[in-house]
Design a protein around this motif. Structure first.
Motif, PDB file in Angstrom:
ATOM      1  N   PRO A  65       1.075  -1.182  -0.017  1.00 54.32           N
ATOM      2  CA  PRO A  65      -0.134  -0.255   0.167  1.00 54.32           C
ATOM      3  C   PRO A  65       0.681   1.398  -0.341  1.00 54.32           C
ATOM      4  N   ASP A  73       1.599   1.902  -3.530  1.00 55.70           N
ATOM      5  CA  ASP A  73       0.939   1.959  -4.060  1.00 55.70           C
ATOM      6  C   ASP A  73       1.138   3.575  -4.275  1.00 55.70           C
ATOM      7  N   SER A  74       0.429   4.232  -2.699  1.00 58.03           N
ATOM      8  CA  SER A  74       0.755   5.636  -2.774  1.00 58.03           C
ATOM      9  C   SER A  74       1.246   6.448  -3.108  1.00 58.03           C
ATOM     10  N   SER A  90       3.040   5.773  -5.569  1.00 55.25           N
ATOM     11  CA  SER A  90       2.894   5.253  -7.122  1.00 55.25           C
ATOM     12  C   SER A  90       2.076   6.530  -7.579  1.00 55.25           C
ATOM     13  N   ALA A  91       0.632   6.485  -6.730  1.00 56.81           N
ATOM     14  CA  ALA A  91      -0.842   7.535  -7.100  1.00 56.81           C
ATOM     15  C   ALA A  91       0.339   8.947  -7.032  1.00 56.81           C
TER      16      ALA A  91
END
Length: 180
Positions: free
Chosen positions: A84, A87-88, A90-91
């Motif tokens: 996660p 993911d954060s 990458s976002a």
């Protein structure tokens, strides 16, 4: 009186000879029976030994496989906790038009995710408070500075340390008060 058709009473010598003959006849039978019994027990023990040896080999092999898998996948739980966070990040990169406030808010959220993931995996911060007694097992003194505190107490924390299961991964970098 005895007649030829009658058997005379056996004498002591004859009785002893008969007993000796009976004993001699039974000894080979009892030895053969004991030998057969011993051979049967030997076969049973050999079978039990081979089975125990095979079971020990299977346990050893399974143990080696378990250790191999444990080494191979030891970081699996930690990696799952880090996804996660990845993911954060990458976002955040995917939004080049974000304002500074939005980026800062995202960084703080990502830091909270990272801290929670580390904590779930028993990676704990070593962040001594100012005035805490210097502990060489958890702190690394970078310098000594004159201060109004007792000697060998933490004056400032330059970098947090981390431990896992009571083992120091990285000591906290600190400055300590010099003796007066």
């Amino acid at each position: 009186m005895t007649t030829d058709n009658q058997h005379p009473d056996p004498t002591l010598d004859e009785l002893t000879a008969q007993a000796a003959a009976a004993a001699a006849a039974s000894v080979p039978q009892s030895l053969e029976a004991k030998l057969a019994e011993t051979e049967t027990r030997l076969a049973e023990m050999s079978d039990a030994y081979l089975r125990a040896k095979a079971e020990a080999e299977n346990i050893r092999r399974r143990g080696e496989e378990d250790v191999s898998k444990a080494r191979k996948f030891a970081v699996e739980g930690f990696a799952e906790a880090m996804l996660p966070v990845m993911d954060s990040l990458s976002a955040a990169i995917a939004r080049p038009d974000a304002s500074v406030e939005q980026v800062l808010e995202g960084v703080h959220a990502t830091l909270r995710q990272l801290s929670a993931a580390l904590e779930r995996n028993k990676v704990l911060e070593i962040n001594p408070a100012t005035g805490t007694k210097f502990d060489p097992h958890q702190h690394q003194a970078i310098s000594m500075v004159p201060a109004d505190q007792d000697a060998n107490t933490v004056v400032t924390v330059l970098q947090k340390g981390f431990s896992i299961s009571d083992r120091v991964l990285r000591p906290a970098l600190v400055t300590v008060s010099a003796p007066k």
